[in-house]
Scaffold this active site. Sequence first.
Site, PDB file in Angstrom:
ATOM      1  N   ASP A   1    -129.836  29.486  -2.804  1.00 45.99           N
ATOM      2  CA  ASP A   1    -130.661  30.216  -3.255  1.00 45.99           C
ATOM      3  C   ASP A   1    -132.075  29.822  -1.605  1.00 45.99           C
ATOM      4  O   ASP A   1    -133.139  31.652  -1.303  1.00 45.99           O
ATOM      5  CB  ASP A   1    -131.930  30.469  -4.049  1.00 45.99           C
ATOM      6  CG  ASP A   1    -130.604  30.859  -5.967  1.00 45.99           C
ATOM      7  OD1 ASP A   1    -130.296  31.348  -5.046  1.00 45.99           O
ATOM      8  OD2 ASP A   1    -131.614  30.717  -6.535  1.00 45.99           O
TER       9      ASP A   1
ATOM     10  N   HIS B   1    -108.492  12.428  29.892  1.00 47.04           N
ATOM     11  CA  HIS B   1    -108.710  11.104  29.313  1.00 47.04           C
ATOM     12  C   HIS B   1    -107.924  10.477  28.720  1.00 47.04           C
ATOM     13  O   HIS B   1    -108.680   8.980  28.700  1.00 47.04           O
ATOM     14  CB  HIS B   1    -109.994  12.338  27.835  1.00 47.04           C
ATOM     15  CG  HIS B   1    -109.453  12.187  27.440  1.00 47.04           C
ATOM     16  ND1 HIS B   1    -108.962  13.618  26.974  1.00 47.04           N
ATOM     17  CD2 HIS B   1    -109.318  11.318  25.971  1.00 47.04           C
ATOM     18  CE1 HIS B   1    -108.694  13.224  25.826  1.00 47.04           C
ATOM     19  NE2 HIS B   1    -108.611  12.554  24.966  1.00 47.04           N
TER      20      HIS B   1
ATOM     21  N   HIS C   1    -103.854  18.480  22.680  1.00 49.59           N
ATOM     22  CA  HIS C   1    -104.742  17.898  22.656  1.00 49.59           C
ATOM     23  C   HIS C   1    -105.234  17.371  23.988  1.00 49.59           C
ATOM     24  O   HIS C   1    -106.799  18.233  23.906  1.00 49.59           O
ATOM     25  CB  HIS C   1    -104.561  16.322  22.379  1.00 49.59           C
ATOM     26  CG  HIS C   1    -105.540  15.516  21.917  1.00 49.59           C
ATOM     27  ND1 HIS C   1    -106.654  15.341  21.171  1.00 49.59           N
ATOM     28  CD2 HIS C   1    -106.275  14.254  22.576  1.00 49.59           C
ATOM     29  CE1 HIS C   1    -107.809  14.720  21.263  1.00 49.59           C
ATOM     30  NE2 HIS C   1    -106.743  13.903  22.738  1.00 49.59           N
TER      31      HIS C   1
ATOM     32  N   GLU D   1    -105.102   5.307  29.239  1.00 49.40           N
ATOM     33  CA  GLU D   1    -105.426   4.317  27.778  1.00 49.40           C
ATOM     34  C   GLU D   1    -103.506   5.155  26.915  1.00 49.40           C
ATOM     35  O   GLU D   1    -102.931   3.533  26.568  1.00 49.40           O
ATOM     36  CB  GLU D   1    -105.754   4.817  26.700  1.00 49.40           C
ATOM     37  CG  GLU D   1    -106.230   4.430  25.118  1.00 49.40           C
ATOM     38  CD  GLU D   1    -107.228   4.713  24.744  1.00 49.40           C
ATOM     39  OE1 GLU D   1    -108.791   4.712  25.644  1.00 49.40           O
ATOM     40  OE2 GLU D   1    -107.822   5.475  23.424  1.00 49.40           O
ATOM     41  N   ASP D   2    -102.810   6.256  27.204  1.00 47.32           N
ATOM     42  CA  ASP D   2    -101.530   6.648  26.710  1.00 47.32           C
ATOM     43  C   ASP D   2    -100.635   6.279  27.484  1.00 47.32           C
ATOM     44  O   ASP D   2     -98.978   6.059  26.923  1.00 47.32           O
ATOM     45  CB  ASP D   2    -101.832   7.138  25.668  1.00 47.32           C
ATOM     46  CG  ASP D   2    -102.568   6.897  24.733  1.00 47.32           C
ATOM     47  OD1 ASP D   2    -102.896   5.966  24.670  1.00 47.32           O
ATOM     48  OD2 ASP D   2    -103.264   8.095  24.039  1.00 47.32           O
TER      49      ASP D   2
ATOM     50  N   ASP E   1    -112.962  15.013  22.804  1.00 44.74           N
ATOM     51  CA  ASP E   1    -112.296  14.380  22.241  1.00 44.74           C
ATOM     52  C   ASP E   1    -112.283  13.444  20.751  1.00 44.74           C
ATOM     53  O   ASP E   1    -111.018  13.878  19.938  1.00 44.74           O
ATOM     54  CB  ASP E   1    -112.116  12.372  22.631  1.00 44.74           C
ATOM     55  CG  ASP E   1    -111.107  12.031  22.703  1.00 44.74           C
ATOM     56  OD1 ASP E   1    -109.648  12.498  22.299  1.00 44.74           O
ATOM     57  OD2 ASP E   1    -111.147  11.054  22.519  1.00 44.74           O
TER      58      ASP E   1
HETATM   59 MN    MN Z   1    -108.025  11.472  23.462  1.00 44.57          MN
END
Ligand code: MN
Length: 659
Positions: A266, A76, A52, A80-81, A146
């Site tokens: 068209d 990034h 990711h 957070e993770d 992201d």
């Molecule tokens: Mn992310």
Amino acid sequence: MRYDNINPDNFLSQISTINPGIDTRLMGKAFQFTYNAHLGQKRESGDPYIMHPMQVSFILADLGLDSVTLAAGLLHDVLEDTSFKINDLKREFGPEITLLVQGVTKIEKYPYHSSSTRKHLQAENYRKLMISITRDIRVILIKLADRLHNMRTLDYLQDDKRNRIALETLEIYVPLANRFGIAKIQWELEDLSFKTLHHDEYKKIGMMVARKKNERDQYITTCKEKIFYLLHNNNIQAEVEGRSKHFYSIYLKHMIKKIKFEDILDLIGMRIIVNSIADCYKTLSLIQSEFDPLDKSLKDYIQRPKSNNYQSLHVVVSDSNEYKIEIQIRTRQMHVIAEEGIAAHWRYKEFYSCDRKNRKGEVLVAEMQNAFNQQLSWIRNLVREEHHKDSDSFLDSLHLNLYPDIIVVRTPGNDYIELRKNSTPLDFAFKIHSDIGFHCIGACINGKHKPVRTTLKTGDVVSILTSPQAKPSKDWLSIVTSAKTRQKIRAYFTRIELQTAISRGKELLTKKIRKHHLKLKNQDELLHIARVFKINDLKTFYAALGNEEITFSQVVEAWQKTQEGQPKAKAVPEREIEQLVLTMPEITIEEIDHLMVRFAKCCHPEPGCDIIGYTTRGRGITIHRTDCQNHGFLNLMKKEPERIIKVAWKKIPLKSPHG
Ligand code: MN
């Protein structure tokens, strides 16, 4: 551009092929750090998590961004993770990258909260994101990259989560991408959200696009060559390309503008990229003389750029019966800005900042800085405003700011009314209610009397002064900005003019018929005459007379024509000509002549039609049509049926002028 074969083992060499100038030492370090931080974590797709951040970094590289942004793109999700903290990042990568990563990090994730806390947290997260963007514009680029990769891998999530993310993308990130002019990302986000939220329509459009694809492609090729040689022969160097419309824009055109899918498909998209602004206009005039430009289709976004700095000339021309061609004409630089928006501005600014000795460089830096400030000012205002402290009003305000062509004003009762940019109090009045619009005599803006042509701004409190006697004036047509309102006003004038013409025509006809003793028996006969003029209803016929499109002598001529083939009518001596006269039982016609008899204005009874009389108190007898729908009259009939008397028309011979 999508990169599907990204491999953690040779990340550096892969990303260098897109962006050869990158700082490999910094990128290598950021990659290692991210790799270790996310080690063991997996995406919902089953991929190792590192895929990711790598993809995010590639999307940023594709926008031509610098190593700092690419490294921050890799890092990034670390705050957070993973268990790493701000200080860890600062120590390893310094303040610039840390600030970028912090900027895209949410305050708190909200999976287990009640919906109101969740909304509050969401509002706080958006507010934080907006503040971060004002500190460094690259935050929004990382955030969009992201979101783009998350949307590309949305299929692996559960239904409800997938729909929620797609909806948020459409409501927040798509308009953000649009405001910052990053069309490349905006279109992909739109189509991915559309596919998730309206899967059936997405598939349907896909099938329709595929159906005539070969034929269309062939036409595009022919057209491309034609345009290319047209420009080449006139010494304009140009790149001509066909462009495909993305599905969501087809869907919107169909849903909002109610255009048939066939007609949208068209419409062929072409783009011409030339070297200078002068060439843009030269190209336009060549195109206009070679093809058939459609009325009012020219849009000059070079003179008047869109609020996200988009510039181009747009024109729609027709060439064959089947296809129309929607052409965009722009310079190379306009093209890059049209596709990449603020990312391109940022790049140019960096590039020219290095080259400050050059005077052109300085001018360009100033120009780019200007573009930046313009785009950031709305965010600065948004986060500065005090009354946006509660999450609802902040979210409302954010939404509104995401659509730059809309302003929001308030009624004194605190209702919010959305209007298009440059709207006037008149637009506001009509938006509230047509009756308020039609009777508008003035406006109060923020407590002060203002002319109705004042341009409204977001935040204005507007009230409308009305008078029951007031009527629209013609110059309103140039004051209102909404096409719909203009249509309402125009319809009003058409209606008034028609009514006047009808009564003028009717009056004229009645007078002349009487004067010339024309033997017109009933409305059917009049309709017969109207048909000679290819008119099928009496109103239109009267209007034509009233507008002097038809003269009375033409009517007589037509009447004579309708009488032909009915020889009996011709030979009748004048004294035997019958006339329709009002009759009432038990009352002689001579007596009627002396009675006060009036014809009702509501239904205009005419000789020949079914009628009834109503005895008024002291004003004689009023004659109505039997099918008169006037409410007052219907009520009277119900209340006092004894006042109704039978009346009819009778044919009597005219007295001979000599007898
Ligand atoms: Mn992310």
